[in-house]
Design an enzyme around this catalytic site. Structure first.
Site, PDB file in Angstrom:
ATOM      1  CG  HIS A 169      -5.636   2.257  -1.228  1.00 54.62           C
ATOM      2  ND1 HIS A 169      -4.524   1.610  -1.697  1.00 54.62           N
ATOM      3  CD2 HIS A 169      -5.464   2.360   0.121  1.00 54.62           C
ATOM      4  CE1 HIS A 169      -3.712   1.339  -0.693  1.00 54.62           C
ATOM      5  NE2 HIS A 169      -4.256   1.786   0.431  1.00 54.62           N
TER       6      HIS A 169
ATOM      7  CD  GLU B 174      -8.719   0.107  -1.711  1.00 52.17           C
ATOM      8  OE1 GLU B 174      -8.975   0.835  -2.692  1.00 52.17           O
ATOM      9  OE2 GLU B 174      -7.787  -0.714  -1.688  1.00 52.17           O
TER      10      GLU B 174
ATOM     11  CG  HIS C 220      -1.759   2.335  -3.343  1.00 49.36           C
ATOM     12  ND1 HIS C 220      -2.448   1.271  -3.869  1.00 49.36           N
ATOM     13  CD2 HIS C 220      -0.682   1.793  -2.745  1.00 49.36           C
ATOM     14  CE1 HIS C 220      -1.804   0.142  -3.605  1.00 49.36           C
ATOM     15  NE2 HIS C 220      -0.725   0.431  -2.920  1.00 49.36           N
TER      16      HIS C 220
ATOM     17  CG  ASP D 111      -4.698   3.188  -6.021  1.00 50.76           C
ATOM     18  OD1 ASP D 111      -3.584   2.735  -6.356  1.00 50.76           O
ATOM     19  OD2 ASP D 111      -5.259   2.880  -4.958  1.00 50.76           O
TER      20      ASP D 111
END
Length: 176
Positions: free
Chosen positions: A26, A108, A144, A154
């Site tokens: 992400h 992330e 993602h 993303d």
């Protein structure tokens, strides 16, 4: 190793006997395009002051997390242990399987889906994926956008998949 542990309440138990087979990459920045502040950790720990910035108003009541965050400088934060289910994927599907949170690890990267990412982020990302692949039967690493097409974009066009693949090969990981 080397991750700052910041426990998130936004997680729960994974379904029994369901292997962790997927890594989802992400990107996030809060507010969008701003880096280095405390807002991402605050979002993942339900402590974000939604009055601190106009963008945050849309995040009221949102309960999300990720297993890890890789900052622009390569520093690593872990919010949820890999053995638990983080709430990162939302409504999602991978190869005819829904509920990707059940069988994935969410990582992330601090950034946006338009910007590039740093060399330090690619190094740390490869290290984290390599560690996960040595412990779990990881079969794929996706964005993602791959598991929530039309809903999420993303990590975006600024993410260099070839660079990640090279980093994983150096770590002898063949899960792509």
């Amino acid at each position: 190793d080397g991750a700052a542990r910041v426990p998130s309440p936004n997680c729960d138990a994974r379904p029994a006997r369901l292997p962790i087979e997927l890594v989802v990459v992400h990107s996030i920045s809060l507010p969008p395009g701003e880096y280095g502040g405390p807002a991402i950790a605050a979002l993942f720990t339900n402590t974000l002051d939604c009055d601190a910035h106009p963008y945050f108003d849309g995040l009221r009541g949102v309960r999300v997390s990720a297993h890890c965050l890789v900052r622009r400088d390569g520093s690593l934060m872990q919010f949820v242990p890999f053995a638990r289910r983080a709430w990162h994927a939302g409504v999602s599907r991978w190869r005819e399987r829904e509920r990707c949170n059940d069988f994935s690890i969410g990582i992330e990267l601090e950034g946006t889906d338009r910007d590039g990412f740093t060399a330090a982020q690619y190094r740390v990302l490869a290290r984290v994926i390599g560690a996960a692949a040595h412990r779990y039967p990881i079969t794929a690493v996706v964005g993602h956008s791959d598991i929530a097409p039309g809903r999420k974009t993303d990590p975006g066009p600024g993410f260099d998949w070839d660079r990640l693949h090279r980093g994983l090969r150096r770590k002898s990981v063949s899960c792509l």
